[in-house]
Design a protein around this motif. Structure first.
Motif: not given
Length: 163
Positions: A128-148
């Motif tokens: 939602v925050l990054l206005r993406l069409d889908e959740i980044p995969k693998p989970d580690d990528v979503a986690d890295a974006l969350a840290v940023a």
């Protein structure tokens, strides 16, 4: 400000680079650095280091946000992830990028508003925050974006978290 977020790992290291304008985030790139289990530990660490150097040279981030280790019951796993985390910190340090670290609790608090949020809740908020069409995969990528994102939201307080 360009922020590079890193979710350290030995098999999969997630990364994400965001441009922050005011309180708005735009994704520059994201992905995962993966190593094969057949590689020796020195080979895996060297590969992670080299790939991070490529990213750091190409995008020249203003800040490098990395997740602290979550204590794992499996001490061997914790140690190998710790090696990868050390290599990731070294790469940023050698590029003179300011390094900031955040606990998983701090990241969840910054993204979801609740430090004990489920992983799926955090991933949905990243989308939602990054206005993406889908959740980044693998989970580690979503986690890295969350840290940023966490760093961007905490940057006015960032000296509190600087390594």
């Amino acid at each position: 400000m360009i922020i590079m977020g890193v979710d350290p790992g030995i098999a999969i290291l997630g990364y994400g680079l965001l441009k922050m304008d005011g309180n708005k985030f735009n994704i520059i790139t994201s992905g995962a650095i993966t190593t094969e289990s057949t590689m020796s530990m020195p080979e895996r660490l060297s590969y992670i280091y080299e790939e991070l150097n490529v990213l750091l040279s190409k995008y020249n981030p203003d800040a490098y946000a990395i997740e602290e280790l979550f204590f794992n019951k499996n001490i061997k796993t914790a140690l190998t992830v710790g090696h990868a985390r050390g290599v990731a910190i070294l790469a940023a340090s050698n590029h003179n990028v300011p390094i900031f670290e955040y606990t998983p609790l701090q990241v969840k608090q910054a993204i979801v508003g609740y430090g004990r949020a489920e992983k799926k809740q955090m991933q949905l908020m990243v989308k939602v925050l990054l206005r993406l069409d889908e959740i980044p995969k693998p989970d580690d990528v979503a986690d890295a974006l969350a840290v940023a994102i966490c760093h961007g939201n905490s940057s006015k307080y960032s000296n509190l978290f600087k390594l």
